[in-house]
Design a protein around this motif. Sequence first.
Motif, mmCIF file in Angstrom:
data_model
loop_
_atom_site.group_PDB
_atom_site.id
_atom_site.type_symbol
_atom_site.label_atom_id
_atom_site.label_comp_id
_atom_site.label_asym_id
_atom_site.label_seq_id
_atom_site.Cartn_x
_atom_site.Cartn_y
_atom_site.Cartn_z
ATOM 1 N N ILE A 144 0.851 -1.197 0.000
ATOM 2 C CA ILE A 144 0.000 0.000 0.000
ATOM 3 C C ILE A 144 0.883 1.242 0.000
ATOM 4 O O ILE A 144 1.819 1.359 0.796
ATOM 5 C CB ILE A 144 -0.925 -0.001 1.238
ATOM 6 C CG1 ILE A 144 -1.856 -1.212 1.194
ATOM 7 C CG2 ILE A 144 -1.750 1.284 1.297
ATOM 8 C CD1 ILE A 144 -2.718 -1.366 2.431
ATOM 9 N N THR A 145 0.566 2.173 -0.886
ATOM 10 C CA THR A 145 1.380 3.395 -1.014
ATOM 11 C C THR A 145 0.731 4.605 -0.361
ATOM 12 O O THR A 145 1.336 5.676 -0.328
ATOM 13 C CB THR A 145 1.627 3.703 -2.498
ATOM 14 O OG1 THR A 145 0.365 3.849 -3.170
ATOM 15 C CG2 THR A 145 2.424 2.590 -3.155
ATOM 16 N N VAL A 146 -0.480 4.462 0.153
ATOM 17 C CA VAL A 146 -1.165 5.580 0.810
ATOM 18 C C VAL A 146 -0.391 5.995 2.054
ATOM 19 O O VAL A 146 0.117 5.139 2.803
ATOM 20 C CB VAL A 146 -2.604 5.180 1.184
ATOM 21 C CG1 VAL A 146 -3.312 6.327 1.908
ATOM 22 C CG2 VAL A 146 -3.379 4.779 -0.060
ATOM 23 N N ASP A 147 -0.282 7.299 2.286
ATOM 24 C CA ASP A 147 0.450 7.814 3.445
ATOM 25 C C ASP A 147 -0.070 7.198 4.740
ATOM 26 O O ASP A 147 -1.275 6.983 4.907
ATOM 27 C CB ASP A 147 0.294 9.339 3.499
ATOM 28 C CG ASP A 147 1.136 9.954 4.599
ATOM 29 O OD1 ASP A 147 2.299 10.308 4.330
ATOM 30 O OD2 ASP A 147 0.618 10.075 5.727
ATOM 31 N N ARG A 148 0.843 6.909 5.670
ATOM 32 C CA ARG A 148 0.443 6.242 6.909
ATOM 33 C C ARG A 148 -0.488 7.098 7.766
ATOM 34 O O ARG A 148 -1.293 6.569 8.533
ATOM 35 C CB ARG A 148 1.684 5.831 7.706
ATOM 36 C CG ARG A 148 2.405 4.627 7.118
ATOM 37 C CD ARG A 148 3.436 4.037 8.057
ATOM 38 N NE ARG A 148 4.002 2.825 7.489
ATOM 39 C CZ ARG A 148 5.033 2.797 6.653
ATOM 40 N NH1 ARG A 148 5.618 3.931 6.306
ATOM 41 N NH2 ARG A 148 5.470 1.663 6.164
ATOM 42 N N SER A 149 -0.375 8.410 7.682
ATOM 43 C CA SER A 149 -1.303 9.270 8.416
ATOM 44 C C SER A 149 -2.730 9.068 7.911
ATOM 45 O O SER A 149 -3.675 8.953 8.703
ATOM 46 C CB SER A 149 -0.899 10.741 8.262
ATOM 47 O OG SER A 149 0.363 10.984 8.819
ATOM 48 N N VAL A 150 -2.878 9.020 6.611
ATOM 49 C CA VAL A 150 -4.198 8.806 6.017
ATOM 50 C C VAL A 150 -4.727 7.427 6.393
ATOM 51 O O VAL A 150 -5.903 7.253 6.724
ATOM 52 C CB VAL A 150 -4.137 8.972 4.489
ATOM 53 C CG1 VAL A 150 -5.494 8.681 3.859
ATOM 54 C CG2 VAL A 150 -3.670 10.374 4.124
ATOM 55 N N ARG A 151 -3.847 6.432 6.338
ATOM 56 C CA ARG A 151 -4.251 5.081 6.719
ATOM 57 C C ARG A 151 -4.733 5.029 8.165
ATOM 58 O O ARG A 151 -5.768 4.432 8.485
ATOM 59 C CB ARG A 151 -3.083 4.112 6.547
ATOM 60 C CG ARG A 151 -2.862 3.635 5.136
ATOM 61 C CD ARG A 151 -1.787 2.556 5.121
ATOM 62 N NE ARG A 151 -0.539 3.046 4.571
ATOM 63 C CZ ARG A 151 0.568 2.321 4.502
ATOM 64 N NH1 ARG A 151 0.581 1.098 4.987
ATOM 65 N NH2 ARG A 151 1.665 2.833 3.971
ATOM 66 N N THR A 152 -3.966 5.649 9.061
ATOM 67 C CA THR A 152 -4.327 5.638 10.479
ATOM 68 C C THR A 152 -5.682 6.288 10.708
ATOM 69 O O THR A 152 -6.529 5.751 11.440
ATOM 70 C CB THR A 152 -3.245 6.373 11.300
ATOM 71 O OG1 THR A 152 -2.007 5.698 11.152
ATOM 72 C CG2 THR A 152 -3.616 6.412 12.777
ATOM 73 N N ALA A 153 -5.891 7.447 10.093
ATOM 74 C CA ALA A 153 -7.176 8.133 10.242
ATOM 75 C C ALA A 153 -8.314 7.275 9.698
ATOM 76 O O ALA A 153 -9.392 7.184 10.304
ATOM 77 C CB ALA A 153 -7.131 9.481 9.529
ATOM 78 N N PHE A 154 -8.076 6.623 8.568
ATOM 79 C CA PHE A 154 -9.104 5.766 7.968
ATOM 80 C C PHE A 154 -9.471 4.616 8.911
ATOM 81 O O PHE A 154 -10.664 4.347 9.155
ATOM 82 C CB PHE A 154 -8.598 5.214 6.635
ATOM 83 C CG PHE A 154 -9.500 4.186 6.022
ATOM 84 C CD1 PHE A 154 -10.666 4.549 5.375
ATOM 85 C CD2 PHE A 154 -9.180 2.830 6.099
ATOM 86 C CE1 PHE A 154 -11.517 3.599 4.814
ATOM 87 C CE2 PHE A 154 -10.009 1.874 5.537
ATOM 88 C CZ PHE A 154 -11.176 2.250 4.895
ATOM 89 N N PHE A 155 -8.471 3.936 9.446
ATOM 90 C CA PHE A 155 -8.745 2.813 10.343
ATOM 91 C C PHE A 155 -9.494 3.276 11.598
ATOM 92 O O PHE A 155 -10.406 2.594 12.078
ATOM 93 C CB PHE A 155 -7.442 2.118 10.733
ATOM 94 C CG PHE A 155 -6.762 1.418 9.595
ATOM 95 C CD1 PHE A 155 -7.490 0.667 8.677
ATOM 96 C CD2 PHE A 155 -5.383 1.496 9.429
ATOM 97 C CE1 PHE A 155 -6.856 0.020 7.615
ATOM 98 C CE2 PHE A 155 -4.743 0.856 8.376
ATOM 99 C CZ PHE A 155 -5.484 0.120 7.473
#
Length: 381
Positions: free
Chosen positions: A251-262
């Motif tokens: 996954i190439t999505v920024d980890r900040s975006v991933r964290t917020a999504f989860f």
Amino acid sequence: MSYLRWSVTAQFLRLPAMMAPLAFALLATQMTGSYRLGGVMMAVFITAEILVAGPVGRLLDLFGVARGLRVLLVVSAFWLCGLTLVASSPVLTIVLVVLTGFAAGGLSGGIRALLPKSVAPGFLERAVAIDAVVIEIVVVSGPLVVALLTPLGVVAPVLGMAGAYLLAVLFVPTVAAAPRARGERPKLGSIMIWLMSSFGFGVLISTIEVSSLPFAQRLGGGPEFAVVFMVVLIAASMAGAGLYAWGGPAITVDRSVRTAFFLVVMAVGGVLVAFGNSWPLLIAGLVTVGVCTGPLNTTISMHVQLTLPESRKAEGFSLVFTAQAGGFALGSLCVALLPVIGAPLVGSAVALIAAFGVISAHRGALYRRVTSAVANQEARS
């Protein structure tokens, strides 16, 4: 092979914490005729761990993580053995529990700091996700081990906890101490928003786990349905962590975006659980929360790994686990004080606040990078 050795150490190190609630309750019941002292023992044990996790992690960074872990594991086992000798005295029992908590406070952060030295660089994120699957097995195994040891005597589970710590000593990976540059004073402020994320996760997941029996009773079930509740949540968590171990590194999505999504998805799951007046709706909420547990913790862990310098990793990871433990404590308090529907809603609200904080910090970082680039370009021109 080095990752396998690390994993064996990590699971033996974690097992006593999973055994402690039931082991302490059995010991307290034998001592006083009531399980209530066991609750006090567990509360002071966790409090002691939280209080010292950061400072102990700092000491591990300074004097060598692997060497420090071996010392802390032996000391923890020593205090637990002492606990079995003073079990007739409630006051001395509490004192020994506090001392055990002080010794065990930096263990989780320390063992996590050793992981990068035990795997190939490209395997690290997948290794963290795989570990999230194995943790769930340890969570289930803790009470089972206590049940198997109890026929040997009421102190046998506590001695079993000490034995697990000593077995962990045998497998601690041997690694070189991290070099420390003179005058290096790196800041921990860069992970504050991630501590908030870990805290939000802890609040939400604890309001759901601790409420398993009340939710089962609301739907007309009893303790056996509470077990089903937890099985669904754990199975979903293992599945989510396993899928993330397989596909997460790509996954190439920024980890900040991933964290917020989860965090947002987990908050939605918490709302479904809160208003789950039927088993299908309740299970849907549990699965929604569970599948995000492993990916969220892996994402937070990897960000901390990439943010902090080598000389502060044990301290940083200890603070992450402390934040999560603090969230668990607050979530448990919410369950005790609020109606059954209210606790998961509070947990969801805290998770949403953490998600908002992560996105705000991410946007601020982007703005600073853009304005800095503009300023540099203007300076050159």
